[in-house]
Motif scaffolding. Structure first.
Motif, PDB file in Angstrom:
ATOM      1  N   GLU A 134       0.827  -1.210   0.000  1.00 56.01           N
ATOM      2  CA  GLU A 134       0.000   0.000   0.000  1.00 56.01           C
ATOM      3  C   GLU A 134       0.862   1.261   0.000  1.00 56.01           C
ATOM      4  N   LEU A 146      -6.777   0.819  -5.438  1.00 57.31           N
ATOM      5  CA  LEU A 146      -7.308  -0.337  -4.700  1.00 57.31           C
ATOM      6  C   LEU A 146      -8.501  -0.940  -5.439  1.00 57.31           C
ATOM      7  N   MET A 175     -13.066  -2.893   0.789  1.00 57.25           N
ATOM      8  CA  MET A 175     -11.727  -2.724   1.341  1.00 57.25           C
ATOM      9  C   MET A 175     -11.552  -3.503   2.632  1.00 57.25           C
ATOM     10  N   VAL A 180      -7.671  -4.084   3.836  1.00 54.51           N
ATOM     11  CA  VAL A 180      -6.998  -2.809   3.588  1.00 54.51           C
ATOM     12  C   VAL A 180      -6.765  -2.116   4.926  1.00 54.51           C
ATOM     13  N   ILE A 185      -7.654   3.276   4.020  1.00 52.90           N
ATOM     14  CA  ILE A 185      -9.081   3.583   3.948  1.00 52.90           C
ATOM     15  C   ILE A 185      -9.308   5.073   4.203  1.00 52.90           C
TER      16      ILE A 185
END
Length: 484
Positions: A134, A146, A175, A180, A185
């Motif tokens: 990420e 994403l 997500m 995630v 987020i």
């Protein structure tokens, strides 16, 4: 696909007025945007009498070149891809010249938690609290990349396949399902409605955009800018990856309306569509009435929900008209008088988690000696800035940009701004399926209701942008031709 769309017959005498407005017509088209005008052109070519009713005094809908402002900014649709077969064919027939779009973004820094960080320092910055791979994603691109990563769609109509129904959830749920990080987020939520947008609907757009970028068996480089690919034109190609219409994209609907002549009427706000008799009757707010065998609504559902329809819509179709979401985009336009980035060392464009969403500094056009810029607000950010009158909003942008980046003071010349949510005839720059709505009604919402057919970008099946508007207009026209 291109051969098929290019082979669609169109008016044999485009450019000359064909029909006179009449209270009695074969077909009434409600809405004078691209989809409604294209439906009317195809129906007129098939020999049907057509009347187009447009509520505003301007033809074009969400195609809006602001001619009265320096640089002629595009308030609405502005990009024509190489696979926009109907658009390209229509430009040829209307004698409109396609030119490469000059809107490549310059590199982008970020202003987060009241600190600046360059893009080349972001991966190792203490402000970057994302985890693993990420950390390689730039803040402005987290949500988009994403969604691309988790997108299972391969074909342009896969989004309507029940096989992928499980993706009709919020961006947030998608997500969280994929573990995630909270930091990622948070960044994704700056420019996206994580709760109110269907991930599946956005994946359809990404699949269509990738199809266009890869047209001609070309490899697609990594996306390095918000909301699209960098533009380019390879040697021997007739079109760039992204194109505009010379003089502005509004030249297209204007030419379409000119071809239809007096059959296009402006200032006609429709209040009711009554199909209880042997013909359909369309009633306008000004008291005028029109009758026809069939009606095409090319209105966004955000506006159609305020039109009385009888017999009443039922079931999933009624839910679609009254519940589908619409998102806003607001942009301010101007010139960069001096390269402020040479003073502070940060990159020209920037993304923030504050009042200003993004500033896009654009590469110079071949015929200009100054850079243009756009201040861009999407979804949550757009809804906030749209609450201000234009003069106050522009003053707020200018002062806030100067506050967080002092090097810009006196170096940005604002020209104008536009927010689509404030347009009472449209109420949003685009439709946005809410979580669960694709499963609930996306397949059924385009089915003809009595004598009423549906067009508009929101009823697309496979395409995107200007091409999807023509796709929908073509479908509605052919439905009526099959019934007439």
């Amino acid at each position: 696909m291109i051969k098929g769309a290019a082979a669609v017959p169109l008016l044999s005498t485009l450019g000359a007025p064909l029909l006179k407005a009449a209270e009695r017509s074969s077909v009434i088209v409600v809405g004078g945007g691209l989809s409604g005008l294209y439906s009317a052109l195809l129906l007129a070519d098939a020999g049907l009498d057509v009347t187009v009713l447009e509520a505003s005094q301007r033809i074009g809908g969400r195609v809006y070149t602001r001619d009265g402002v320096e640089t002629r900014p595009e308030f609405g649709a502005s990009q024509i891809g190489r696979t926009y077969a109907r658009v390209i064919n229509l430009c040829s027939r209307l004698d409109l010249k396609l030119i490469p779009e000059h809107r490549n973004l310059m590199p982008m820094s970020s202003y987060l938690e009241q600190n600046w960080v360059r893009s080349d320092q972001w991966a190792d910055s203490p402000l970057n609290r994302m985890v693993g791979d990420e950390r390689k994603m730039q803040p402005a691109l987290v949500g988009s990349q994403l969604l691309s990563k988790f997108n299972p769609l391969q074909n342009l109509d896969d989004w309507l396949n029940p096989k992928f129904a499980d993706y009709d959830v919020s961006i947030l749920e998608l997500m969280q399902r994929n573990n995630v990080s909270p930091a990622a987020i948070r960044l994704a939520g700056i420019g996206n409605d994580l709760y109110g947008s269907s991930a599946l609907g956005l994946m359809q757009e990404k699949t269509r955009g990738l199809f266009d970028a890869r047209f001609g068996n070309q490899e697609v480089e990594e996306i390095d800018r918000p909301y699209g690919f960098a533009n380019r034109k390879l040697e021997g190609e007739s079109l760039a990856r992204i194109n505009n219409i010379e003089g502005g994209c509004s030249r297209m609907p204007e030419a379409m309306a000119a071809a239809l002549g007096d059959s296009v009427q402006t200032g006609k706000m429709v209040r009711a569509i009554d199909m209880s008799g042997d013909r359909a009757e369309v009633r306008c707010v000004d008291g005028s009435r029109y009758t026809a065998d069939f009606v095409i609504s090319a209105l966004p559902f955000s506006v159609l929900r305020n039109v009385s329809i009888y017999p009443l819509l039922q079931g999933p179709q009624a839910d679609a008209v009254h519940k589908i979401g619409y998102a806003g985009t607001t942009r301010a336009f101007g010139f960069i008088e001096e390269p402020y980035w040479e003073q502070d060392g940060f990159e020209p464009s920037f993304f923030t988690d504050g009042t200003i969403h993004m500033l896009w500094a654009l590469e110079k056009r071949p015929d200009e000696d100054k850079h243009r810029f756009m201040v861009v607000f999407t979804e949550p950010a757009a809804s906030r800035i749209d609450q201000f009158p234009k003069d106050q909003a522009l003053a707020l942008m200018e002062s806030e940009i100067a506050r967080i980046r002092p090097s810009t003071k006196g170096k940005l010349r604002f020209l104008d701004m536009y927010g689509w949510s404030n347009n009472t005839f449209i109420r949003g720059c685009r439709h946005m399926f809410k979580p669960g709505q694709i499963n609930a009604f996306a397949r059924e919402m385009i089915v003809p209701h009595e004598r009423l057919h549906f067009a508009g970008e929101h009823t697309r099946r496979s395409d995107f942008g200007m091409e999807s508007a023509l796709e929908s207009g073509e479908r509605a026209a052919f439905e009526i031709i099959g019934r007439a």
